[in-house]
Design a protein around this motif. Structure first.
Motif, PDB file in Angstrom:
ATOM      1  N   GLY A 248       0.807  -1.219   0.000  1.00 50.21           N
ATOM      2  CA  GLY A 248       0.000   0.000   0.000  1.00 50.21           C
ATOM      3  C   GLY A 248       0.841   1.271   0.000  1.00 50.21           C
ATOM      4  N   SER A 249       2.135   1.150   0.322  1.00 52.03           N
ATOM      5  CA  SER A 249       3.001   2.335   0.363  1.00 52.03           C
ATOM      6  C   SER A 249       3.695   2.592  -0.970  1.00 52.03           C
ATOM      7  N   LEU A 250       3.524   1.692  -1.946  1.00 51.06           N
ATOM      8  CA  LEU A 250       4.223   1.890  -3.221  1.00 51.06           C
ATOM      9  C   LEU A 250       3.680   3.127  -3.924  1.00 51.06           C
ATOM     10  N   PRO A 251       4.564   3.932  -4.548  1.00 50.76           N
ATOM     11  CA  PRO A 251       4.057   5.046  -5.359  1.00 50.76           C
ATOM     12  C   PRO A 251       3.163   4.506  -6.471  1.00 50.76           C
ATOM     13  N   VAL A 252       2.160   5.291  -6.820  1.00 51.59           N
ATOM     14  CA  VAL A 252       1.223   4.839  -7.853  1.00 51.59           C
ATOM     15  C   VAL A 252       1.954   4.615  -9.175  1.00 51.59           C
ATOM     16  N   TRP A 253       2.933   5.489  -9.479  1.00 47.47           N
ATOM     17  CA  TRP A 253       3.630   5.319 -10.765  1.00 47.47           C
ATOM     18  C   TRP A 253       4.361   3.987 -10.825  1.00 47.47           C
ATOM     19  N   LEU A 254       4.869   3.495  -9.689  1.00 54.93           N
ATOM     20  CA  LEU A 254       5.591   2.218  -9.709  1.00 54.93           C
ATOM     21  C   LEU A 254       4.612   1.049  -9.815  1.00 54.93           C
ATOM     22  N   ASN A 255       3.573   1.092  -8.996  1.00 52.15           N
ATOM     23  CA  ASN A 255       2.576   0.021  -8.993  1.00 52.15           C
ATOM     24  C   ASN A 255       1.905  -0.105 -10.371  1.00 52.15           C
ATOM     25  N   GLU A 256       1.410   1.016 -10.886  1.00 49.85           N
ATOM     26  CA  GLU A 256       0.742   0.971 -12.190  1.00 49.85           C
ATOM     27  C   GLU A 256       1.745   0.781 -13.331  1.00 49.85           C
ATOM     28  N   GLY A 257       2.958   1.300 -13.146  1.00 53.02           N
ATOM     29  CA  GLY A 257       3.984   1.136 -14.179  1.00 53.02           C
ATOM     30  C   GLY A 257       4.384  -0.321 -14.338  1.00 53.02           C
ATOM     31  N   ILE A 258       4.523  -1.030 -13.226  1.00 50.54           N
ATOM     32  CA  ILE A 258       4.844  -2.458 -13.299  1.00 50.54           C
ATOM     33  C   ILE A 258       3.686  -3.213 -13.945  1.00 50.54           C
ATOM     34  N   ALA A 259       2.460  -2.924 -13.479  1.00 51.69           N
ATOM     35  CA  ALA A 259       1.287  -3.642 -14.018  1.00 51.69           C
ATOM     36  C   ALA A 259       1.124  -3.374 -15.520  1.00 51.69           C
ATOM     37  N   SER A 260       1.353  -2.114 -15.926  1.00 52.38           N
ATOM     38  CA  SER A 260       1.158  -1.780 -17.348  1.00 52.38           C
ATOM     39  C   SER A 260       2.272  -2.365 -18.215  1.00 52.38           C
ATOM     40  N   TYR A 330      10.277   1.099  -0.974  1.00 52.30           N
ATOM     41  CA  TYR A 330       8.989   1.765  -0.762  1.00 52.30           C
ATOM     42  C   TYR A 330       8.113   0.964   0.205  1.00 52.30           C
ATOM     43  N   ALA A 331       8.152  -0.370   0.061  1.00 53.53           N
ATOM     44  CA  ALA A 331       7.341  -1.199   0.954  1.00 53.53           C
ATOM     45  C   ALA A 331       7.808  -1.055   2.396  1.00 53.53           C
ATOM     46  N   ASP A 332       9.096  -0.681   2.574  1.00 50.82           N
ATOM     47  CA  ASP A 332       9.601  -0.433   3.924  1.00 50.82           C
ATOM     48  C   ASP A 332       9.129   0.917   4.462  1.00 50.82           C
ATOM     49  N   GLY A 333       8.442   1.686   3.619  1.00 49.33           N
ATOM     50  CA  GLY A 333       7.848   2.936   4.091  1.00 49.33           C
ATOM     51  C   GLY A 333       8.616   4.186   3.702  1.00 49.33           C
ATOM     52  N   LEU A 334       9.668   4.050   2.867  1.00 48.91           N
ATOM     53  CA  LEU A 334      10.414   5.245   2.466  1.00 48.91           C
ATOM     54  C   LEU A 334       9.566   6.112   1.536  1.00 48.91           C
ATOM     55  N   SER A 335       9.872   7.422   1.557  1.00 51.70           N
ATOM     56  CA  SER A 335       9.112   8.359   0.725  1.00 51.70           C
ATOM     57  C   SER A 335       9.439   8.138  -0.749  1.00 51.70           C
ATOM     58  N   CYS A 336       8.700   8.833  -1.605  1.00 49.61           N
ATOM     59  CA  CYS A 336       8.860   8.650  -3.043  1.00 49.61           C
ATOM     60  C   CYS A 336      10.302   8.947  -3.475  1.00 49.61           C
ATOM     61  N   ASP A 337      10.911   9.963  -2.910  1.00 50.54           N
ATOM     62  CA  ASP A 337      12.283  10.292  -3.289  1.00 50.54           C
ATOM     63  C   ASP A 337      13.292   9.451  -2.514  1.00 50.54           C
ATOM     64  N   GLN A 338      13.051   9.246  -1.230  1.00 53.05           N
ATOM     65  CA  GLN A 338      14.013   8.493  -0.404  1.00 53.05           C
ATOM     66  C   GLN A 338      14.156   7.044  -0.868  1.00 53.05           C
ATOM     67  N   VAL A 340      14.125   5.981  -3.922  1.00 51.54           N
ATOM     68  CA  VAL A 340      15.057   5.997  -5.060  1.00 51.54           C
ATOM     69  C   VAL A 340      16.491   6.176  -4.556  1.00 51.54           C
ATOM     70  N   VAL A 341      16.659   7.063  -3.575  1.00 52.22           N
ATOM     71  CA  VAL A 341      17.998   7.318  -3.033  1.00 52.22           C
ATOM     72  C   VAL A 341      18.575   6.031  -2.439  1.00 52.22           C
ATOM     73  N   ARG A 342      17.764   5.328  -1.630  1.00 47.12           N
ATOM     74  CA  ARG A 342      18.289   4.118  -0.984  1.00 47.12           C
ATOM     75  C   ARG A 342      18.536   2.986  -1.987  1.00 47.12           C
ATOM     76  N   ALA A 343      17.585   2.786  -2.895  1.00 50.02           N
ATOM     77  CA  ALA A 343      17.687   1.613  -3.774  1.00 50.02           C
ATOM     78  C   ALA A 343      18.613   1.849  -4.957  1.00 50.02           C
ATOM     79  N   LEU A 344      18.624   3.071  -5.489  1.00 50.24           N
ATOM     80  CA  LEU A 344      19.339   3.300  -6.747  1.00 50.24           C
ATOM     81  C   LEU A 344      20.433   4.356  -6.627  1.00 50.24           C
ATOM     82  N   GLY A 345      20.565   4.988  -5.460  1.00 48.44           N
ATOM     83  CA  GLY A 345      21.657   5.926  -5.225  1.00 48.44           C
ATOM     84  C   GLY A 345      21.563   7.194  -6.046  1.00 48.44           C
ATOM     85  N   THR A 346      20.348   7.600  -6.405  1.00 43.54           N
ATOM     86  CA  THR A 346      20.182   8.855  -7.131  1.00 43.54           C
ATOM     87  C   THR A 346      18.856   9.469  -6.702  1.00 43.54           C
TER      88      THR A 346
END
Ligand SMILES: [Zn+2]
Length: 401
Positions: A248-260, A330-338, A340-346
């Motif tokens: 439920g914490s995933l950004p909509v763009w990621l959830n719908e982007g994966i599904a699409s 994101y599932a761990d509760g990080l914000s939309c920007d955080q 990306v920072v943690r997972a991809l370093g940007t």
């Protein structure tokens, strides 16, 4: 007539112990028989049983919960002369999600003060306004009511291919049942969702329940609809199973982007929508698609197109492990920007820029400079003013020294 399917299911299931904690003495003092559930879809569900005990019973309670909200509901029930108990649950006032699985049991307090509990019984709240046909393959089950067996064959085949497509993108979660219910019209599906208290949508996934509801009319257009809707909604279920409750914490763009992006029949209009928006400068910032998509239909369409393209860009750049570690962040509760920072370093903004440049061919840095040009001119001019003054004053300074 429509009640028989439910009754049969309950009686079969009554023999099983279904995972909820059992009181050690549950079976020692009471006998429960004639368990049944009768539903009138969207109106009420009636629970029934016959409870017998060698010690007189002081009170009895029906207890149930479902696999959607997991709230435990308790209702005192009267016991008739013959031990029969019934409880009618009003589904108009207290909606149940279509196809939710209900687990119920009876609790009794004997006149000697002892509390006892029956076995658990499990039943599915089926939309029994229709006569469902079913095909299955392992844990996959497809259900439909209009169309021949070949329609079911096609549904199962597309569902299998959809699962493969999703598994190529996400680590396969542990095997669990997945049910795809196909209504023959959007009107039928809409009424089911309405009776289940949900808003109407094109397709509907209930990831926690492992249930997908779709509207596909048998006929010439069925293949495209199957290849679009089934993988999309199935991806939502599998994504939930991969990341768990944090879904439920995933950004909509990621959830719908994966599904699409796993749709087997790619939407032919997405590319054109992206190109047009890029040219017009009307692309939506990915950072604005974290919490919700626009309500306006054409901007929502663009949001889906962008999310799909952006997720594919992330997959191509960071691989499926990178995409999954982003979802996990994101599932761990990080914000939309955080996240990306943690997972991809940007940052999300710089990823957005790189995506526009590499996928849409935008020259974001060039566009930035061009937009800034008038201000740059002014800036240079303001720098020159003191210099002009300096050179003008120079001879005087020289004389003073
Ligand atoms: Zn979706």
């Amino acid at each position: 007539m429509r009640h028989f399917a439910l009754v049969a299911l309950v009686i079969v299931m009554a023999a099983l112990l279904l995972g909820l904690p059992q009181q050690a003495r549950a079976q020692s003092g009471i006998e429960v028989t004639d368990v049944g559930v009768f539903d009138d879809f969207g109106q009420h569900v009636t629970f029934q049983g016959r409870i017998r005990s060698s010690v007189p019973i002081a009170s009895a309670t029906l207890v149930f919960s479902d696999n959607y909200d997991e709230i435990v509901r308790r209702f005192p029930v009267n016991i008739g002369e013959d031990g029969v108990v019934t409880y009618r649950y009003d589904v108009v006032q207290n909606v149940l999600r279509p196809f939710v699985t209900i687990t119920f049991w009876f609790e009794v307090i004997l006149q000697n003060g002892e509390t006892l509990r029956s076995d658990n019984y499990r039943v599915q709240y089926v939309d029994d306004r229709f006569t469902w046909q079913q095909q299955m393959d392992g844990s996959l089950r497809v259900h439909w009511y209009e169309g021949e067996a070949a329609f079911g064959d096609a549904l199962l085949e597309v569902t299998r291919r959809s699962l493969n497509a999703v598994n190529a993108l996400l680590p396969p979660p542990p095997d669990a049942p997945l049910d795809v219910y196909v209504y023959a019209s959007t009107t039928d599906l809409q009424s089911a969702l309405f009776l289940g208290g949900e808003d109407w949508q094109g397709g509907h996934a209930n990831p926690k329940m492992g249930v997908v509801l779709l509207a596909i009319t048998p006929g010439p257009g069925q293949s495209i609809e199957m290849e679009t809707l089934i993988p999309h909604e199935l991806a939502h279920v599998m994504l939930y199973r991969s990341v768990g409750e944090g879904y439920g914490s995933l950004p909509v763009w990621l959830n719908e982007g994966i599904a699409s992006s796993v749709e087997l029949y790619p939407n032919p209009d997405y590319d054109q929508a992206l190109i047009t928006a890029s040219r017009n400068g009307s692309l939506l910032a990915i950072a604005d698609l974290c919490d919700a998509f626009p309500l306006d239909a054409s901007r929502a369409f663009l949001a889906y197109a962008e999310s799909q393209s952006f997720v594919r860009f992330l997959r191509d750049t960071y691989g499926t492990p990178g995409l999954f570690s982003l979802a996990s962040a994101y599932a761990d509760g990080l914000s939309c920007d955080q996240g990306v920072v943690r997972a991809l370093g940007t940052s999300l903004v710089s990823l957005d820029t790189r995506w526009r440049e590499s996928v849409l061919g935008e020259n974001v840095a060039g566009v930035f400079l061009r937009n800034m040009f008038p201000y740059l001119g002014l800036f240079v001019f303001m720098l020159l003013i003191p210099l002009i003054g300096f050179f003008q004053r120079r001879p005087a300074d020289g004389r003073a020294r």
